[in-house]
Design a protein around this motif. Structure first.
Motif, PDB file in Angstrom:
ATOM      1  N   LEU A   1       0.834  -1.203   0.000  1.00 29.44           N
ATOM      2  CA  LEU A   1       0.000   0.000   0.000  1.00 29.44           C
ATOM      3  C   LEU A   1       0.873   1.259   0.000  1.00 29.44           C
ATOM      4  CD1 LEU A   1      -2.765  -1.136   2.514  1.00 29.44           C
ATOM      5  CD2 LEU A   1      -3.052  -0.741   0.041  1.00 29.44           C
ATOM      6  N   GLY A   2       1.961   1.199   0.730  1.00 32.35           N
ATOM      7  CA  GLY A   2       2.888   2.326   0.744  1.00 32.35           C
ATOM      8  C   GLY A   2       3.515   2.561  -0.615  1.00 32.35           C
ATOM      9  N   HIS A   3       3.924   1.486  -1.263  1.00 25.19           N
ATOM     10  CA  HIS A   3       4.509   1.602  -2.606  1.00 25.19           C
ATOM     11  C   HIS A   3       3.472   2.152  -3.605  1.00 25.19           C
ATOM     12  CE1 HIS A   3       8.007  -0.278  -1.050  1.00 25.19           C
ATOM     13  NE2 HIS A   3       7.705  -1.546  -1.313  1.00 25.19           N
ATOM     14  N   ASN A   4       2.238   1.688  -3.482  1.00 28.96           N
ATOM     15  CA  ASN A   4       1.189   2.204  -4.369  1.00 28.96           C
ATOM     16  C   ASN A   4       0.978   3.699  -4.151  1.00 28.96           C
ATOM     17  OD1 ASN A   4       0.782  -0.330  -5.474  1.00 28.96           O
ATOM     18  ND2 ASN A   4      -0.962  -0.806  -4.146  1.00 28.96           N
ATOM     19  N   ALA A   5       0.959   4.115  -2.898  1.00 24.88           N
ATOM     20  CA  ALA A   5       0.791   5.533  -2.592  1.00 24.88           C
ATOM     21  C   ALA A   5       1.972   6.338  -3.122  1.00 24.88           C
ATOM     22  CB  ALA A   5       0.635   5.730  -1.080  1.00 24.88           C
ATOM     23  N   ALA A   6       3.175   5.796  -2.972  1.00 20.91           N
ATOM     24  CA  ALA A   6       4.368   6.472  -3.486  1.00 20.91           C
ATOM     25  C   ALA A   6       4.294   6.585  -5.009  1.00 20.91           C
ATOM     26  CB  ALA A   6       5.629   5.726  -3.054  1.00 20.91           C
TER      27      ALA A   6
ATOM     28  N   TRP B   1       2.615  11.101  -0.866  1.00 12.87           N
ATOM     29  CA  TRP B   1       3.701  10.836   0.076  1.00 12.87           C
ATOM     30  C   TRP B   1       3.227  10.714   1.517  1.00 12.87           C
ATOM     31  CZ3 TRP B   1       7.286   8.810  -2.500  1.00 12.87           C
ATOM     32  CH2 TRP B   1       7.568   9.232  -3.804  1.00 12.87           C
ATOM     33  N   LEU B   2       2.221  11.487   1.909  1.00 10.40           N
ATOM     34  CA  LEU B   2       1.724  11.387   3.291  1.00 10.40           C
ATOM     35  C   LEU B   2       1.084  10.026   3.545  1.00 10.40           C
ATOM     36  CD1 LEU B   2       0.301  14.989   3.824  1.00 10.40           C
ATOM     37  CD2 LEU B   2       2.422  14.011   4.752  1.00 10.40           C
ATOM     38  N   ASN B   3       0.303   9.551   2.595  1.00 13.99           N
ATOM     39  CA  ASN B   3      -0.293   8.215   2.721  1.00 13.99           C
ATOM     40  C   ASN B   3       0.799   7.148   2.710  1.00 13.99           C
ATOM     41  OD1 ASN B   3      -2.265   6.184   2.908  1.00 13.99           O
ATOM     42  ND2 ASN B   3      -2.435   6.050   0.690  1.00 13.99           N
ATOM     43  N   ALA B   4       1.820   7.335   1.875  1.00 15.25           N
ATOM     44  CA  ALA B   4       2.930   6.378   1.830  1.00 15.25           C
ATOM     45  C   ALA B   4       3.597   6.292   3.204  1.00 15.25           C
ATOM     46  CB  ALA B   4       3.945   6.783   0.763  1.00 15.25           C
ATOM     47  N   ILE B   5       3.860   7.436   3.800  1.00 14.69           N
ATOM     48  CA  ILE B   5       4.479   7.450   5.137  1.00 14.69           C
ATOM     49  C   ILE B   5       3.595   6.716   6.137  1.00 14.69           C
ATOM     50  CG2 ILE B   5       5.085   8.959   7.083  1.00 14.69           C
ATOM     51  CD1 ILE B   5       6.044  11.015   4.922  1.00 14.69           C
ATOM     52  N   GLU B   6       2.307   6.961   6.058  1.00 12.22           N
ATOM     53  CA  GLU B   6       1.374   6.297   6.973  1.00 12.22           C
ATOM     54  C   GLU B   6       1.432   4.778   6.812  1.00 12.22           C
ATOM     55  OE1 GLU B   6      -3.434   6.075   7.363  1.00 12.22           O
ATOM     56  OE2 GLU B   6      -2.560   8.081   7.092  1.00 12.22           O
ATOM     57  N   GLN B   7       1.432   4.292   5.575  1.00 19.20           N
ATOM     58  CA  GLN B   7       1.459   2.847   5.328  1.00 19.20           C
ATOM     59  C   GLN B   7       2.790   2.228   5.762  1.00 19.20           C
ATOM     60  OE1 GLN B   7      -1.306   1.188   4.537  1.00 19.20           O
ATOM     61  NE2 GLN B   7      -2.297   3.194   4.564  1.00 19.20           N
ATOM     62  N   TYR B   8       3.887   2.906   5.438  1.00 20.44           N
ATOM     63  CA  TYR B   8       5.206   2.395   5.837  1.00 20.44           C
ATOM     64  C   TYR B   8       5.353   2.390   7.362  1.00 20.44           C
ATOM     65  CZ  TYR B   8       6.539   2.985   0.901  1.00 20.44           C
ATOM     66  OH  TYR B   8       6.614   2.919  -0.465  1.00 20.44           O
TER      67      TYR B   8
ATOM     68  N   ALA C   1      12.077   3.682   2.775  1.00 17.18           N
ATOM     69  CA  ALA C   1      10.920   4.178   2.036  1.00 17.18           C
ATOM     70  C   ALA C   1      10.355   5.444   2.680  1.00 17.18           C
ATOM     71  CB  ALA C   1       9.851   3.085   1.953  1.00 17.18           C
ATOM     72  N   ILE C   2      10.309   5.471   4.004  1.00 19.71           N
ATOM     73  CA  ILE C   2       9.844   6.671   4.693  1.00 19.71           C
ATOM     74  C   ILE C   2      10.830   7.823   4.458  1.00 19.71           C
ATOM     75  CG2 ILE C   2       9.360   7.730   6.938  1.00 19.71           C
ATOM     76  CD1 ILE C   2       8.315   4.980   7.852  1.00 19.71           C
ATOM     77  N   GLY C   3      12.115   7.500   4.484  1.00 21.34           N
ATOM     78  CA  GLY C   3      13.117   8.523   4.195  1.00 21.34           C
ATOM     79  C   GLY C   3      12.914   9.138   2.822  1.00 21.34           C
ATOM     80  N   LEU C   4      12.640   8.294   1.822  1.00 20.09           N
ATOM     81  CA  LEU C   4      12.381   8.791   0.474  1.00 20.09           C
ATOM     82  C   LEU C   4      11.134   9.674   0.444  1.00 20.09           C
ATOM     83  CD1 LEU C   4      12.810   8.907  -2.599  1.00 20.09           C
ATOM     84  CD2 LEU C   4      11.473   6.793  -2.744  1.00 20.09           C
ATOM     85  N   ALA C   5      10.081   9.240   1.121  1.00 23.27           N
ATOM     86  CA  ALA C   5       8.838  10.021   1.136  1.00 23.27           C
ATOM     87  C   ALA C   5       9.079  11.404   1.759  1.00 23.27           C
ATOM     88  CB  ALA C   5       7.750   9.264   1.895  1.00 23.27           C
ATOM     89  N   TYR C   6       9.796  11.440   2.865  1.00 24.09           N
ATOM     90  CA  TYR C   6      10.100  12.741   3.475  1.00 24.09           C
ATOM     91  C   TYR C   6      10.998  13.586   2.571  1.00 24.09           C
ATOM     92  CZ  TYR C   6       7.833  12.039   7.987  1.00 24.09           C
ATOM     93  OH  TYR C   6       6.905  11.870   8.987  1.00 24.09           O
ATOM     94  N   THR C   7      11.897  12.939   1.846  1.00 21.70           N
ATOM     95  CA  THR C   7      12.728  13.678   0.891  1.00 21.70           C
ATOM     96  C   THR C   7      11.849  14.315  -0.181  1.00 21.70           C
ATOM     97  OG1 THR C   7      14.623  12.211   1.259  1.00 21.70           O
ATOM     98  CG2 THR C   7      14.622  13.496  -0.775  1.00 21.70           C
TER      99      THR C   7
END
Length: 168
Positions: free
Chosen positions: A14-19, A24-31, A47-53
């Motif tokens: 789910l995080g990868h799909n959101a990414a 990115w906020l949903n990705a962080i939530e899933q990760y 993955a969270i590091g990438l989303a925050y980047t």
């Protein structure tokens, strides 16, 4: 590993799909949910590091990448990302330190090109960094690129001579 593997995989997916959707906020939530299943998982932390980047929240990204580096025994790819983030926020002291470590990790893995790239990055921050130049010269000498090693050693000698001249 602890936690529920199926839930972990589902949250990561789910995080990868959101990414993929740049959510990115949903990705962080899933990760983050994946991390609840398998704490300190390097893949989820990275993955969270990438989303925050991507959200340009570089300090948060650095925090997660640092956790990923600890969990993955200093993965040089993660260290490179940390160094680039430090560079991006203007913290060249930490960028230098982490780039040196990334280069050292690559050298231990016999990835000469990546080691030299990271140490060269340090020189781009500070052309007078003798530590990075010594590492490059030593590695070039070991892989029988003697002319390039000699050039680095000459540069080091010139820097040391200049330092002696300014101190004396």
């Amino acid at each position: 590993m602890t936690g529920n593997q199926d839930s972990y995989k589902q949250y990561m997916s789910l995080g990868h799909n959101a990414a993929w959707d740049l959510d990115w906020l949903n990705a962080i939530e899933q990760y983050t949910l994946a991390l609840q299943e398998i704490p300190d998982d390097p893949k989820a932390l990275t993955a969270i590091g990438l989303a925050y980047t991507e959200l340009q929240k570089y300090n948060e990204a650095i925090d997660f990448y640092n956790r990923a580096a600890k969990s993955s025994d200093g993965d040089p790819v993660v260290l490179e990302r940390i160094a680039r983030l430090y560079e991006r926020i203007g913290d060249l002291s930490n960028a230098t330190k982490v780039s040196i470590e990334a280069g050292d990790q690559y050298a231990r893995r016999n990835d000469v090109t990546k080691a030299i790239d990271n140490w060269s990055q340090v020189i781009s921050f500070n052309p007078e960094d003798v530590t990075a130049r010594m590492r490059i010269a030593d590695l070039l000498e070991r892989i029988d690129r003697k002319d390039e090693a000699a050039s680095e050693y000459l540069e080091i000698a010139a820097l040391m001579q200049h330092a002696d001249d300014t101190e004396g």
